[in-house]
Every structure is written in C-alpha cells, then in structure tokens.
Scaffold this motif. Structure first.
Motif, mmCIF file in Angstrom:
data_model
loop_
_atom_site.group_PDB
_atom_site.id
_atom_site.type_symbol
_atom_site.label_atom_id
_atom_site.label_comp_id
_atom_site.label_asym_id
_atom_site.label_seq_id
_atom_site.Cartn_x
_atom_site.Cartn_y
_atom_site.Cartn_z
ATOM 1 N N VAL A 116 0.111 -37.607 0.110
ATOM 2 C CA VAL A 116 -0.402 -36.619 1.070
ATOM 3 C C VAL A 116 -1.410 -35.728 0.360
ATOM 4 N N LEU A 117 -2.519 -35.505 1.011
ATOM 5 C CA LEU A 117 -3.560 -34.624 0.486
ATOM 6 C C LEU A 117 -3.638 -33.392 1.384
ATOM 7 N N VAL A 118 -3.521 -32.206 0.793
ATOM 8 C CA VAL A 118 -3.591 -30.956 1.566
ATOM 9 C C VAL A 118 -4.533 -29.992 0.849
ATOM 10 N N PRO A 119 -5.136 -29.036 1.568
ATOM 11 C CA PRO A 119 -5.938 -28.008 0.891
ATOM 12 C C PRO A 119 -5.055 -27.182 -0.043
ATOM 13 N N ARG A 120 -5.603 -26.670 -1.125
ATOM 14 C CA ARG A 120 -4.793 -25.900 -2.088
ATOM 15 C C ARG A 120 -4.222 -24.628 -1.463
ATOM 16 N N SER A 121 -4.862 -24.138 -0.415
ATOM 17 C CA SER A 121 -4.377 -22.919 0.241
ATOM 18 C C SER A 121 -3.382 -23.219 1.365
ATOM 19 N N HIS A 122 -3.037 -24.473 1.570
ATOM 20 C CA HIS A 122 -2.196 -24.889 2.688
ATOM 21 C C HIS A 122 -0.743 -24.487 2.460
ATOM 22 N N ALA A 123 0.001 -24.315 3.561
ATOM 23 C CA ALA A 123 1.410 -23.918 3.480
ATOM 24 C C ALA A 123 2.262 -24.956 2.755
ATOM 25 N N LEU A 124 1.856 -26.227 2.777
ATOM 26 C CA LEU A 124 2.630 -27.278 2.121
ATOM 27 C C LEU A 124 2.245 -27.480 0.658
ATOM 28 N N ALA A 125 1.184 -26.823 0.210
ATOM 29 C CA ALA A 125 0.617 -27.118 -1.107
ATOM 30 C C ALA A 125 1.569 -26.823 -2.256
ATOM 31 N N SER A 126 2.519 -25.917 -2.059
ATOM 32 C CA SER A 126 3.448 -25.557 -3.137
ATOM 33 C C SER A 126 4.574 -26.572 -3.304
ATOM 34 N N LEU A 127 4.696 -27.511 -2.374
ATOM 35 C CA LEU A 127 5.758 -28.525 -2.446
ATOM 36 C C LEU A 127 5.302 -29.718 -3.274
ATOM 37 N N PHE A 182 -11.720 -32.213 -5.980
ATOM 38 C CA PHE A 182 -11.844 -31.286 -4.852
ATOM 39 C C PHE A 182 -10.738 -30.233 -4.913
ATOM 40 N N ASP A 183 -10.875 -29.237 -4.079
ATOM 41 C CA ASP A 183 -9.890 -28.144 -4.037
ATOM 42 C C ASP A 183 -8.720 -28.550 -3.132
ATOM 43 N N VAL A 184 -7.994 -29.585 -3.560
ATOM 44 C CA VAL A 184 -6.897 -30.141 -2.769
ATOM 45 C C VAL A 184 -5.719 -30.435 -3.691
ATOM 46 N N GLU A 185 -4.529 -30.590 -3.099
ATOM 47 C CA GLU A 185 -3.322 -30.956 -3.827
ATOM 48 C C GLU A 185 -2.840 -32.326 -3.351
#
Length: 315
Positions: A169-180, A254-257
């Motif tokens: 899964v790719l999410v923006p670094r500022s996304h609510a799921l990014a810390s998981l 990119f700025d993604v997790e």
C-alpha cells in the motif's frame, strides 16, 4: 480453396478507393482483368463482396469481413518478411513477449537482460498488456510467451509459476494510515483509491474483494503506469495498492510511505504462459527454461505459501 495474393490486394484497393476502376489502377491491372478477378473470387467464395452503386461500390458485410482477414494476413506477411530478412543480418530468431505491468516493473527486466546477454542473436519485442490481454495474445498466436498474474482465463494455454510477488500500500506521508506498518484491505475502503485502468488483474480483484465486504471500491482515479499512481498519491489524491517492488522504490523517490498489505491474497504469483503444443520453437523453449528452471517450481510454490502465512500472521 486457393486464394492468390493479387486478388486479395485488389479487394483491399477497391475497398479503399470505393471504385473497381481506381482499385485496378492502384494494383496496375487492366479494368477487364480486375473485374474478372473480382467476379472469380466472388464465385469461389459464393458471396457478393461489393454492391455496385451510382457513385462507386460499397463492401457488403461479407466484403468487410474479408477485408479484415486480408489486413490481418497482410500484417502477418510483413512480419514474416521482416523476421526472415533478419536472418541475413545474423539474427537467429524473434521472440514476441507480452507481460503485465507488474512483471515488467518487478522482475522481468533483469531476466530479459540475462537472456539477451546469453543469446545476442535473438531479437526480442516486449509489449505491456493487462493479464487478460496477455493470455488472449498468447492463445491467439499474437505472442510467443506471456507473463501474467492469475486467474488463468484460457484453457488453450500451458502455464507455470515464474516469480512470487507481494502487493503493498502506498499512502502520502501525511496520511492517517502512514504511521502504521501494516494495514488490512478493509482499512483502505474508506479512502479514495488511485489505481490502474479497468481490466488490470489487481484492480478487478480488489473490486471483487470490496464487494465481498459489502462495500464499493472508491476508485476515483485510474491511470496507466505505476509512476503516475505514485505521483497522484504524493499529491494527496488517494491511496494505492501496487506491487511491493515499485512501491518501495517510490517511497525513496516521492513523499509517500510503503505499507504492508496484510491480506493472504497480497502474496501472488506471476505465471508464464505458452500455447499448448507438443513442442515449442527452440527460441521459446530456451526462454521459458531460463525463466522457469524445472527445479525452481517446487521452491516457488513453497515460497508463495510461506508468504501467505506470513501475511495472515500480520492481520
């Protein structure tokens, strides 16, 4: 039934110009000779190919069908001529490969490079298609070898396991799921999804999984190419599910997790498809053996089961 190429080329010329006279001229035939050829062809086929009108001719349904087949034949003849001519230049074979985007992004380039270094006199062409299109191209003879992700849709194919892959899964670094570190597929269904175009195997499978959970996949943006997906995710336009290999590379660019998708089906396989036949051309057989050594199949199957078990433990 024997059909000569001159008559078939004449049919194409008449269809293109909508005139027997102009078609005859284009094929350097006398009008009388062209008319006789057309009449003989219609008699042999037992159908009318053109309707005579005041301003020329129009192909009938049978005529349009014949034109389609002639164009396909013409393309095959050009390909044949091109391939045979290459032998005079030292080329010893032509391998037509079709593969889905995941295989091209994850594992195929290195294997192609190794094969080319060992067989420099074999010319390779590669086309990016969806998994369904890959299977159809091989089954219909438009490609020699295909690499795709299941399910297998055509019983005219012989398939074998090639590589194991995981979806991530790719999410923006500022996304609510990014810390998981890991997320379930259900966690993604409340968010907009950036995905591949309709027909891509993973996209269709996720649509089915969402329906099984009683939800709709919010596939707001669908594009071609993983790099475009990564840039849209970085812009905050949604989250994405894509093969782990390119996902990890994008997380560095990119700025993604990149997160683990904790679903058993996120571990998947790439399979190699060839037509079912008693024997394959030597160049095809060599390529398949390079991708799928006989001793590697059992290890790949075991690796797939281990990967699925690992993902279950992360749920």
């Amino acid at each position: 039934m024997r059909l000569d190429l001159t008559s078939l080329h004449l049919v194409l010329a008449i269809e293109r110009t909508r005139s027997i006279t102009a078609g005859a001229k284009a094929e350097h035939l006398a009008l009388a000779a062209a008319s006789k050829r057309l009449a003989d062809l219609e008699a042999r086929l037992g159908v009318k190919l053109f309707e005579r009108r005041a301003r020329g001719v129009e192909p009938t349904e049978a005529g349009r069908a014949l034109v389609r087949h002639i164009r396909n034949l013409q393309a095959s003849l050009h390909a044949m001529e091109s391939e045979v001519v290459e032998f005079s230049r030292g080329i010893k074979g032509h391998l037509r490969i079709v593969a889905n985007g995941g295989a091209i992004a994850e594992c195929l380039p290195a294997d192609l490079a190794n094969f080319c270094s060992r067989h420099p006199q074999i010319r390779i062409s590669l086309e990016d298609l969806t998994s369904a299109e890959v299977q159809a191209a091989v089954a219909e003879g438009r490609a020699d070898v295909g690499i795709f992700t299941p399910p297998v849709l055509d019983n005219r194919l012989h398939t074998q396991i090639y590589r194991i892959s995981r979806l991530a899964v790719l999410v923006p670094r500022s996304h609510a799921l990014a810390s998981l570190k890991a997320v379930r597929f259900e966690d993604l269904l409340d968010h907009d999804l950036v995905g591949l175009h309709a027909g891509a195997a993973a996209q269709e499978f996720m649509r089915e999984q969402a329906a099984a959970l009683g939800k709709t996949l919010r596939a707001r943006l669908q594009v071609r190419g993983f790099d475009a997906i990564a840039q849209l995710v970085e812009a905050g336009l949604g989250v994405a599910v894509l093969p782990r290999g390119p996902a990890e590379r994008f997380a560095q660019l990119f700025d993604v997790e990149c997160l683990t998708l904790a679903e058993p089906w996120a571990a998947r396989e790439y399979r190699v498809a060839t037509p079912k036949a008693d024997s394959l051309p030597t160049v095809v057989q060599r390529f398949v053996e390079a991708l799928c050594p006989p001793q590697a199949a059992a290890a790949a199957e075991a690796a797939l089961e281990a990967a699925r078990s690992d993902l279950v433990s992360k749920q």
